[in-house]
Scaffold this active site. Sequence first.
Site, PDB file in Angstrom:
ATOM      1  N   GLU A   1      49.872  64.746  52.546  1.00 50.35           N
ATOM      2  CA  GLU A   1      50.456  64.245  53.781  1.00 50.35           C
ATOM      3  C   GLU A   1      51.502  65.162  54.419  1.00 50.35           C
ATOM      4  O   GLU A   1      51.690  65.137  55.625  1.00 50.35           O
ATOM      5  CB  GLU A   1      51.087  62.869  53.526  1.00 50.35           C
ATOM      6  CG  GLU A   1      50.094  61.777  53.226  1.00 50.35           C
ATOM      7  CD  GLU A   1      49.209  61.438  54.422  1.00 50.35           C
ATOM      8  OE1 GLU A   1      49.706  61.503  55.558  1.00 50.35           O
ATOM      9  OE2 GLU A   1      48.026  61.117  54.205  1.00 50.35           O
TER      10      GLU A   1
ATOM     11  N   SER B   1      45.352   0.202  34.979  1.00 50.79           N
ATOM     12  CA  SER B   1      45.890  -0.201  33.675  1.00 50.79           C
ATOM     13  C   SER B   1      46.929   0.748  33.092  1.00 50.79           C
ATOM     14  O   SER B   1      47.470   0.483  32.015  1.00 50.79           O
ATOM     15  CB  SER B   1      44.737  -0.344  32.667  1.00 50.79           C
ATOM     16  OG  SER B   1      43.867  -1.358  33.107  1.00 50.79           O
TER      17      SER B   1
END
Length: 786
Positions: free
Chosen positions: A197, A476
Amino acid sequence: MTERIRTGRQPANKSKKSNGKTKKGGFWKKLFKLAAVLLIIGGVLFVGYASKLDIEVTERFEGKKWAIPAKVYAQPLEIFSTRRINAKQLTQQLDQLGYQSVSYVERAGQFHQKGNTVTVKTRGFQFDDGYEESALLKITFQNKQIKKVVDQTGQEALARLEPQLIGGIYPASNEDRLLTKLEQLPETFIPTLLAVEDRNYYDHWGVSPKSIIRAFYVNFKTGRAVQGGSTLTQQLVKNLYLSNERSLKRKANEAIMAGLLDFHYDKDEILETYINEVFLGQQGNRAIHGFGLASQFFFGQPINELSVEKVALLVGMIKGPSQYNPRRKPKNALKRRNLVLKVMAQQGVITEQEANQAKQKPLGVVKHSKVQMNHYYAYLDLVKRQLKRDYDEDNLTSQGLRIFTNLDPIVQQQAQKSLTETLKKIRKSSEKHKALQGAMVVTAPGSGDVLAVIGDRKAGYTGFNRAVDAQRHIGSLIKPVVFLSALTQPEQYTLATFVDDSKVSIKTQDGQLWEPNNFDHKSHGAVPLHEALAKSYNLATANVGLTVGVEKILQLLKTMGADQEFPAYPSSLLGAVAMSPVDVATVYQTLAGGGFKVPLRTIRAVLDAEGKPLQRYPLAIQQVIPSEYVHLLQYAMQEVMREGTGRRAYRLLNNKVRVAGKTGTSNEQRDSWFAGYSEDYLAVVWMGHDDNKPTPVTGSSGALRVWTDFMFNVNPKSLRPKVPDQVRYVWVDEISGMLANESCAGARYLPFIKGSEPQEESSCIIRHQPQRRGSKVVEWFRTLFR
């Protein structure tokens, strides 16, 4: 006169000649002056404009550059002898953490498995209670648990793996990054980045005329834009301060700001900022910034462990994160990676031979990111709700907080698998139930730590979190609360007390008759209280509940952890109260804890970005029910699993493992529930339709199957409840409820609050009958708590 005339003309001629010279010289002088003035004005304006940019550059660079999301971690996997995990579960965890399977372990982040032995070198990590160094461990397994752990010196060892990163809390921009320092990068990283780069990075002043000329020449020669002339500094300026607009103004600003940045700051400081800023990918709306996070995202590894070819791929992606995305465009990525490897060899970063060897390797990208933002969505949702009570949004999304939770990845994955696969089997049975859904919560009974939360049948679903937000009738599951309320009155109720399981008819406030039925539509007459719970008799429960009082029972439900107001209807006694799976887990936590209320904890600690503790969430325990009453109920809930509606669990579970639990089925089978626990795990499971349509399953045939599969696979510890001093066990004749002895047929060994046990002796004792063999279940209970 003539003289006057001549004298008078000469000065006039001189004056004319002199004026001509003055006009010509004055023009250039004025032009010069104008140019000078313009130059000065331009210079002033430029300095003013540059000063404005300078303020912008320095303020951002010296202040908080980014909003760093809070990172959320699971609990670390502790490794010690007798730990109840197998080799497969350990290697799965290592894989999740990005450890590499190798033939010989040399460095941190690697492991090797041979038969029942796993050798691993852990990574050093800053845990919530301090830093732990890397360690080389040899772990031997036997019978689904760790037999022995030794370190590199051969000494017995206790260690832990770094916790798995399970998500984050993101700012509005959805940018995510893992801050990385230069010294954390692999040796080849910076030379590769600069070779590709910006080769003159350490020589230019932010802008490189040489690079611009070279790029112009190459582009002119090829006839297209194949090379850019921007330095790393310019790229950073564009990403950090400017937009992607293609204009001369933007390029000019970029050049000025790059020069200013280079003037003010050290080259390494600028480079480190670039490494953390660069954009490298997208996951949904989450933007992947910086090489540190990109390494985890694409390879599942910390960046310091990357090999040469992976370094080449990441650096190569800068040119086009979308075009060279290795998951979506592997051919492009491979071509680009190999080009970078060629450059690395040309620039002397690696040798030609190393480059050629690296080119032969696959991309090495993991199929899915192991740091998936939503993989544990339901759990993270619960964490965020708790965090928002203590922190504001800005702190959570920008301060880089580190959140350490109690999520157990092994438990979470097993819970999701058990729920998903069981639902799949049930849904296959009928087209009507394709939309059947489920949720699950798993906690640690002793501490209230939330180990797993499942909010949908699909792992990672990000929508409605049923574990937290689905308010459904619990059926229940409320019966243990009803019977516990009765047992707190030992002068009236014991486990041996016969209760009435016959018709109930109550006229409600709206004039309707409430006439519940048993599941089998039969009345069973007078039955022992423990049997009424084990067999889940509705009529017996209703009769007991009406005698005790509906309001008193609902108040006990709140005392145990329910955080709602419930209307005191008779139907509440059979579970016509709406709660979420998390709410149910909170209530059952008090039962599993022997009457001690322990708030559920998802978070262990919060650290700041520097690793300093901000807040801890210590264990909070409050005794809300005397343990002797809970002990009696726990006995009955174990009976549920041995003889009652939960007995199906022992088709799979080891018969020697003691567990307690309760099934729950709401009216017309709209909801299937099961809540139960061992010594180390409490799990609550719900199944149902989001539109509240009836399901094809009861609590026993639906939710219990998930619970059983989960418990079987996590290898639970058997319950070992301590007998309180106020409790005494005696043998009781099941038919008469009188005292018996071990030799009596059908005798049951039951716990009583001291003073409430039967006083009369049965005829069995009187006649001294010889022992008769009972059922296997009764034989099992004869040994209970002895």
